[in-house]
Motif scaffolding. Structure first.
Motif, mmCIF file in Angstrom:
data_model
loop_
_atom_site.group_PDB
_atom_site.id
_atom_site.type_symbol
_atom_site.label_atom_id
_atom_site.label_comp_id
_atom_site.label_asym_id
_atom_site.label_seq_id
_atom_site.Cartn_x
_atom_site.Cartn_y
_atom_site.Cartn_z
ATOM 1 N N GLY A 95 41.389 45.689 61.926
ATOM 2 C CA GLY A 95 40.660 44.799 63.419
ATOM 3 C C GLY A 95 40.264 43.541 62.027
ATOM 4 O O GLY A 95 38.950 42.490 63.296
ATOM 5 N N LEU A 96 39.369 44.097 61.666
ATOM 6 C CA LEU A 96 39.065 42.661 60.620
ATOM 7 C C LEU A 96 39.455 40.881 59.840
ATOM 8 O O LEU A 96 40.653 41.476 59.186
ATOM 9 C CB LEU A 96 37.947 42.905 59.430
ATOM 10 N N LYS A 97 38.628 40.604 59.880
ATOM 11 C CA LYS A 97 39.120 38.909 59.575
ATOM 12 C C LYS A 97 38.512 38.223 58.735
ATOM 13 O O LYS A 97 37.146 38.441 59.729
ATOM 14 C CB LYS A 97 39.777 37.725 60.658
ATOM 15 N N ILE A 98 38.561 38.483 57.452
ATOM 16 C CA ILE A 98 37.413 38.018 56.658
ATOM 17 C C ILE A 98 38.799 36.267 55.715
ATOM 18 O O ILE A 98 39.883 35.974 55.558
ATOM 19 C CB ILE A 98 37.523 38.752 55.425
ATOM 20 N N ASN A 99 37.145 34.868 55.425
ATOM 21 C CA ASN A 99 37.458 34.192 55.007
ATOM 22 C C ASN A 99 38.440 34.338 53.705
ATOM 23 O O ASN A 99 38.307 35.308 53.024
ATOM 24 C CB ASN A 99 36.100 33.588 54.908
ATOM 25 N N ASP A 100 39.976 33.408 54.024
ATOM 26 C CA ASP A 100 40.770 33.736 52.524
ATOM 27 C C ASP A 100 40.112 34.132 51.164
ATOM 28 O O ASP A 100 40.307 34.559 50.113
ATOM 29 C CB ASP A 100 41.790 32.596 52.501
ATOM 30 N N ASN A 101 39.198 32.912 51.420
ATOM 31 C CA ASN A 101 38.064 32.461 50.134
ATOM 32 C C ASN A 101 37.181 33.589 49.308
ATOM 33 O O ASN A 101 37.063 33.930 48.254
ATOM 34 C CB ASN A 101 37.749 30.885 49.846
ATOM 35 N N VAL A 102 36.759 34.272 50.804
ATOM 36 C CA VAL A 102 35.921 35.268 50.033
ATOM 37 C C VAL A 102 37.021 36.591 49.332
ATOM 38 O O VAL A 102 36.602 37.435 49.002
ATOM 39 C CB VAL A 102 34.911 35.859 51.774
ATOM 40 N N THR A 103 37.841 36.616 50.410
ATOM 41 C CA THR A 103 38.540 38.008 50.054
ATOM 42 C C THR A 103 39.417 37.580 48.205
ATOM 43 O O THR A 103 38.775 38.346 47.676
ATOM 44 C CB THR A 103 40.202 37.687 50.863
ATOM 45 N N ARG A 104 39.788 36.536 48.404
ATOM 46 C CA ARG A 104 40.213 35.694 47.136
ATOM 47 C C ARG A 104 39.380 35.785 46.003
ATOM 48 O O ARG A 104 39.502 36.566 44.912
ATOM 49 C CB ARG A 104 41.382 34.899 47.130
ATOM 50 N N LEU A 105 38.361 35.879 46.303
ATOM 51 C CA LEU A 105 37.001 35.817 45.099
ATOM 52 C C LEU A 105 36.618 37.369 44.681
ATOM 53 O O LEU A 105 36.339 37.834 43.650
ATOM 54 C CB LEU A 105 35.870 35.295 46.387
ATOM 55 N N ILE A 106 36.393 38.338 45.859
ATOM 56 C CA ILE A 106 36.391 39.667 45.455
ATOM 57 C C ILE A 106 37.511 40.292 44.548
ATOM 58 O O ILE A 106 37.079 40.599 43.990
ATOM 59 C CB ILE A 106 35.579 40.211 46.973
#
Length: 355
Positions: free
Chosen positions: A261-272
């Motif tokens: 149930g978590l929503k993280i910004n796509d850019n943050v996800t991609r960076l990680i």
């Protein structure tokens, strides 16, 4: 196998109006869902590693720039693709289709230049051989690379924007169209993957060239088949890596939101998810070894989404008229068993020093 699993995922999404991670979160216990989530995230990271390294190597080989700069260029283009996703799924589908078309053209050229022995290729397609432990490693890696756990999660989400069906008849009609779409797409993927293997056998194996790195493969193509071949190889690497990055981003959000149930910004996800790839590049690890091992990791994780999907799609209270038939259950569990057996064999060969 891939056609069956993708169709099952689509059927789940059409029948329930939810994706596989969402249904897992609804049906299974919190502890089980945390396990599913960790496995899915590991699969997503392994996939992201492969796609990032693939595109980076393509830029490195084509433009002769340092790997670190090639990695930065890959990152910039990937973020651009992530940005374009805000304009809707259709935009991403067009981008992916374009990249796939480039890959098809590149390997059509490779096949034309390689002039393989088609009789031998046909024979070994029907009667494959696995001569040793390293071949098992490659076979398991190819299994993970072609079926891919994160895509099983994602496909149940991709059908939702077309899932306006309220009646059972409409759902069945939707599933019929999805099955056709999947069959066409997976057969194109099969042809491309087969072309890669056939070209490798026709060029490297036939000429006694032992390939230990992607760079060596690229360099060997020029004297054997000409500059056009090595150029097509690099372009295909870039297109493959960048197209997968779009799929990986969408899958990552589906997994994160559905399971926990978590929503993280796509850019943050991609960076990680880029960090492991950059570490490998900066540390000078052989990218080809990293690519193979990342795909083997996918094979080991693959039973997790398959088993969860089979447990859900056999339930009539969830699936309605699209509930699995007995033969469907047999096929699904057989596929899961075959994958698990292949993974166990690889583990045995690894621990006995035969890989």
């Amino acid at each position: 196998m891939a056609i069956f699993l993708q169709t099952m995922s689509a059927k789940l999404g059409i029948a329930t109006g939810q994706n596989l991670p969402q249904l897992c979160g609804r049906v299974f216990s919190r502890k089980i869902n945390w396990f599913f989530w960790v496995a899915a995230e590991l699969a997503a990271m392994a996939t992201d590693l492969a796609e990032f390294l693939g595109a980076t190597l393509g830029f490195y080989l084509l433009f002769h720039i340092p790997m670190a700069f090639a990695g930065a260029l890959t990152a910039v283009i990937t973020f651009l693709i992530v940005y374009l996703s805000k304009y809707g799924q259709r935009v991403i589908e067009v981008i992916i289709t374009g990249f796939v078309a480039i890959i098809c053209i590149a390997y059509t050229l490779e096949i034309f230049l390689a002039k393989p022995d088609w009789a031998s290729a046909g024979l070994h397609t029907l009667v494959p051989t696995i001569p040793g432990g390293e071949a098992v490693l490659i076979a398991v890696g190819m299994l993970g690379a072609t079926v891919m756990p994160h895509v099983i999660y994602l496909h149940s989400q991709l059908v939702q924007h077309r899932n306006k069906d309220s009646t059972e008849a409409e759902k069945k009609r939707h599933l019929k169209m999805e099955r056709l779409d999947i069959t066409i797409a997976m057969n194109i993927a099969f042809i491309v993957n087969a072309a890669m293997v056939i070209v490798s056998a026709a060029v490297f194996y036939k000429n006694g060239v032992a390939v230990d790195s992607i760079e060596q493969a690229h360099q060997s193509l020029t004297p054997l088949l000409g500059a056009a071949s090595s150029g097509a190889f690099g372009i295909a690497l870039i297109a493959s890596g960048l197209s997968s990055s779009a799929v990986g981003t969408m899958a990552g959000q589906t997994i994160m939101q559905g399971f926990v149930g978590l929503k993280i910004n796509d850019n943050v996800t991609r960076l990680i998810t880029m960090i492991p790839g950059m570490i490998i590049i900066l540390c000078g690890v052989n990218p080809m070894n990293a690519l193979v091992l990342s795909q083997v990791t996918l094979s080991f994780i693959l039973p997790v989404p398959i088993i969860s999907m089979m447990l859900l799609t056999k339930r009539k209270d969830l699936m309605g008229s699209l509930v699995n038939k007995p033969v469907t259950n047999v096929i699904g569990w057989t596929i899961a068993g075959v994958i698990i057996a292949a993974n166990v064999i690889l583990l045995y060969l690894t621990f006995t020093g035969k890989v």
